[in-house]
Design a protein around this motif. Structure first.
Motif, PDB file in Angstrom:
ATOM      1  N   ALA A  53       0.842  -1.196   0.000  1.00  0.00           N
ATOM      2  CA  ALA A  53       0.000   0.000   0.000  1.00  0.00           C
ATOM      3  C   ALA A  53       0.875   1.242   0.000  1.00  0.00           C
ATOM      4  N   GLN A  54       0.272   2.385  -0.315  1.00  0.00           N
ATOM      5  CA  GLN A  54       0.993   3.639  -0.208  1.00  0.00           C
ATOM      6  C   GLN A  54       0.566   4.364   1.069  1.00  0.00           C
ATOM      7  N   LEU A  55       1.398   5.295   1.496  1.00  0.00           N
ATOM      8  CA  LEU A  55       1.150   6.016   2.743  1.00  0.00           C
ATOM      9  C   LEU A  55       0.802   7.471   2.478  1.00  0.00           C
ATOM     10  N   VAL A  56      -0.149   7.981   3.240  1.00  0.00           N
ATOM     11  CA  VAL A  56      -0.345   9.426   3.301  1.00  0.00           C
ATOM     12  C   VAL A  56      -0.151   9.842   4.752  1.00  0.00           C
ATOM     13  N   VAL A  57       0.908  10.616   4.988  1.00  0.00           N
ATOM     14  CA  VAL A  57       1.236  11.071   6.337  1.00  0.00           C
ATOM     15  C   VAL A  57       0.608  12.447   6.537  1.00  0.00           C
ATOM     16  N   VAL A  58      -0.224  12.564   7.562  1.00  0.00           N
ATOM     17  CA  VAL A  58      -0.919  13.829   7.812  1.00  0.00           C
ATOM     18  C   VAL A  58      -0.381  14.468   9.091  1.00  0.00           C
ATOM     19  N   ASN A  59       0.131  15.675   8.939  1.00  0.00           N
ATOM     20  CA  ASN A  59       0.555  16.456  10.097  1.00  0.00           C
ATOM     21  C   ASN A  59      -0.339  17.674  10.132  1.00  0.00           C
ATOM     22  N   SER A  60      -1.195  17.729  11.136  1.00  0.00           N
ATOM     23  CA  SER A  60      -2.238  18.745  11.147  1.00  0.00           C
ATOM     24  C   SER A  60      -2.071  19.711  12.322  1.00  0.00           C
ATOM     25  N   HIS A  61      -2.181  20.988  12.002  1.00  0.00           N
ATOM     26  CA  HIS A  61      -2.194  22.020  13.034  1.00  0.00           C
ATOM     27  C   HIS A  61      -3.421  22.883  12.817  1.00  0.00           C
ATOM     28  N   ARG A  62      -4.039  23.237  13.904  1.00  0.00           N
ATOM     29  CA  ARG A  62      -5.200  24.102  13.806  1.00  0.00           C
ATOM     30  C   ARG A  62      -4.798  25.453  13.201  1.00  0.00           C
ATOM     31  N   GLY A  63      -3.576  25.907  13.561  1.00  0.00           N
ATOM     32  CA  GLY A  63      -3.132  27.199  13.059  1.00  0.00           C
ATOM     33  C   GLY A  63      -3.570  28.327  13.973  1.00  0.00           C
ATOM     34  N   GLY A  64      -3.536  29.546  13.449  1.00  0.00           N
ATOM     35  CA  GLY A  64      -3.937  30.697  14.252  1.00  0.00           C
ATOM     36  C   GLY A  64      -2.831  31.130  15.202  1.00  0.00           C
TER      37      GLY A  64
ATOM     38  N   ARG B 121      10.237  12.910   5.667  1.00  0.00           N
ATOM     39  CA  ARG B 121      10.319  12.633   4.223  1.00  0.00           C
ATOM     40  C   ARG B 121      11.555  11.811   3.904  1.00  0.00           C
ATOM     41  N   SER B 122      12.659  12.160   4.557  1.00  0.00           N
ATOM     42  CA  SER B 122      13.915  11.445   4.302  1.00  0.00           C
ATOM     43  C   SER B 122      13.799  10.002   4.799  1.00  0.00           C
ATOM     44  N   ARG B 123      13.163   9.806   5.972  1.00  0.00           N
ATOM     45  CA  ARG B 123      12.989   8.457   6.492  1.00  0.00           C
ATOM     46  C   ARG B 123      12.088   7.624   5.575  1.00  0.00           C
ATOM     47  N   LEU B 124      11.063   8.268   5.048  1.00  0.00           N
ATOM     48  CA  LEU B 124      10.137   7.567   4.148  1.00  0.00           C
ATOM     49  C   LEU B 124      10.833   7.177   2.844  1.00  0.00           C
ATOM     50  N   ALA B 125      11.677   8.080   2.352  1.00  0.00           N
ATOM     51  CA  ALA B 125      12.411   7.779   1.114  1.00  0.00           C
ATOM     52  C   ALA B 125      13.281   6.541   1.321  1.00  0.00           C
ATOM     53  N   ASP B 126      13.920   6.458   2.490  1.00  0.00           N
ATOM     54  CA  ASP B 126      14.763   5.302   2.808  1.00  0.00           C
ATOM     55  C   ASP B 126      13.952   4.009   2.901  1.00  0.00           C
ATOM     56  N   SER B 127      12.695   4.122   3.316  1.00  0.00           N
ATOM     57  CA  SER B 127      11.876   2.919   3.565  1.00  0.00           C
ATOM     58  C   SER B 127      11.462   2.229   2.271  1.00  0.00           C
ATOM     59  N   GLY B 128      11.505   2.970   1.161  1.00  0.00           N
ATOM     60  CA  GLY B 128      11.104   2.378  -0.111  1.00  0.00           C
ATOM     61  C   GLY B 128       9.599   2.334  -0.309  1.00  0.00           C
ATOM     62  N   VAL B 129       8.850   2.861   0.643  1.00  0.00           N
ATOM     63  CA  VAL B 129       7.390   2.874   0.530  1.00  0.00           C
ATOM     64  C   VAL B 129       6.956   4.143  -0.199  1.00  0.00           C
ATOM     65  N   GLU B 130       5.975   4.007  -1.071  1.00  0.00           N
ATOM     66  CA  GLU B 130       5.439   5.166  -1.770  1.00  0.00           C
ATOM     67  C   GLU B 130       4.663   6.015  -0.773  1.00  0.00           C
ATOM     68  N   ALA B 131       5.080   7.254  -0.600  1.00  0.00           N
ATOM     69  CA  ALA B 131       4.475   8.044   0.475  1.00  0.00           C
ATOM     70  C   ALA B 131       4.358   9.512   0.115  1.00  0.00           C
ATOM     71  N   GLU B 132       3.426  10.145   0.754  1.00  0.00           N
ATOM     72  CA  GLU B 132       3.160  11.567   0.548  1.00  0.00           C
ATOM     73  C   GLU B 132       2.985  12.170   1.935  1.00  0.00           C
ATOM     74  N   VAL B 133       3.559  13.352   2.147  1.00  0.00           N
ATOM     75  CA  VAL B 133       3.404  14.018   3.441  1.00  0.00           C
ATOM     76  C   VAL B 133       2.551  15.267   3.251  1.00  0.00           C
ATOM     77  N   ARG B 134       1.472  15.355   3.997  1.00  0.00           N
ATOM     78  CA  ARG B 134       0.618  16.540   3.891  1.00  0.00           C
ATOM     79  C   ARG B 134       0.640  17.302   5.208  1.00  0.00           C
ATOM     80  N   GLN B 135       1.078  18.554   5.126  1.00  0.00           N
ATOM     81  CA  GLN B 135       0.986  19.393   6.304  1.00  0.00           C
ATOM     82  C   GLN B 135      -0.241  20.268   6.159  1.00  0.00           C
ATOM     83  N   LEU B 136      -1.151  20.146   7.083  1.00  0.00           N
ATOM     84  CA  LEU B 136      -2.411  20.863   6.974  1.00  0.00           C
ATOM     85  C   LEU B 136      -2.534  21.889   8.097  1.00  0.00           C
ATOM     86  N   VAL B 137      -2.705  23.129   7.721  1.00  0.00           N
ATOM     87  CA  VAL B 137      -2.960  24.191   8.699  1.00  0.00           C
ATOM     88  C   VAL B 137      -4.171  24.943   8.184  1.00  0.00           C
ATOM     89  N   ARG B 138      -5.334  24.446   8.506  1.00  0.00           N
ATOM     90  CA  ARG B 138      -6.540  25.051   7.926  1.00  0.00           C
ATOM     91  C   ARG B 138      -7.653  25.193   8.951  1.00  0.00           C
TER      92      ARG B 138
END
Lengths: 134, 134
Positions: free
Chosen positions: A30-41, A60-77
């Protein structure tokens, strides 16, 4: 290809969740979506943003090493981390969500954090709860 | 061979947990230990025992059909289901525990059942929480 969503915070429970999510992604192809969420403000200033960016670069660097297809989303909304996580999982039809839980101290109160409870109760997909290393 | 422990109750959330645990066992080549726990005492009479035995016979038959190596343990030893589940998982060094959660109604209160919270907080292994079908 299935997708696993993982809630990441730069704390022991966040690292544990990420490590387990990588294992699960490998097992399932499977692929990974890593979510790092901040309320913001007001609680999230420029300094926080820079620090967070450094932490996510490491992820991101650790994920690249793991060989897993991954995306990192930082959400401040302006959303609670639980809502962000559930929303992302719904949008991409995630197989499941991985979250990290703090270890309870011997005298710790019997209560789960509100974000963890929200994710467990309101996610439409299964939730894998992982403890931080002891 | 790894082992997955699943908490079973004859309710929609129990069926969902069992179904998911079977899938995970197949994926990992793991064996299953199905735990059906009753505190016992006055709330668990002969009639309950017969009814439970019928339900577990059905579970055993379903597991036999699944082709997964599985064991069903019915525990009536005065312990809370959460304690039984955690104890069994610790004893056999389970990879993780699967539990079922009820779906929250649109006006449902934001609170997890005490057994679910106990398992999530006190299990030393990860916990996969699965929702009952909607």
């Amino acid at each position: 290809m299935g997708t696993i969503v993982v809630g990441y915070v730069p704390k022991p429970e966040g690292h544990a969740a990420l490590a387990r999510a990588v294992e699960e992604a490998k097992l399932r192809g499977a692929q990974l979506v890593v979510v790092n969420s901040h309320r913001g403000g007001r609680d999230f200033d420029d300094e926080d943003a820079v620090k967070t960016e450094e932490q996510l670069a490491e992820v991101r660097s650790r994920l690249a090493d793991s060989g897993v297809e991954a995306e990192v989303r930082q959400l401040v909304r302006g959303m609670d981390p639980a809502d962000d996580l559930i929303k992302v999982a719904d949008e991409i039809g995630a197989e499941f969500i991985v979250i990290g839980l703090r270890r309870r101290s011997p005298v710790g109160k019997l209560i789960l954090g509100s974000n963890a409870q929200r994710v467990l109760l309101d996610a439409t997909c299964p939730v894998l709860a992982v403890k931080a290393e002891g």
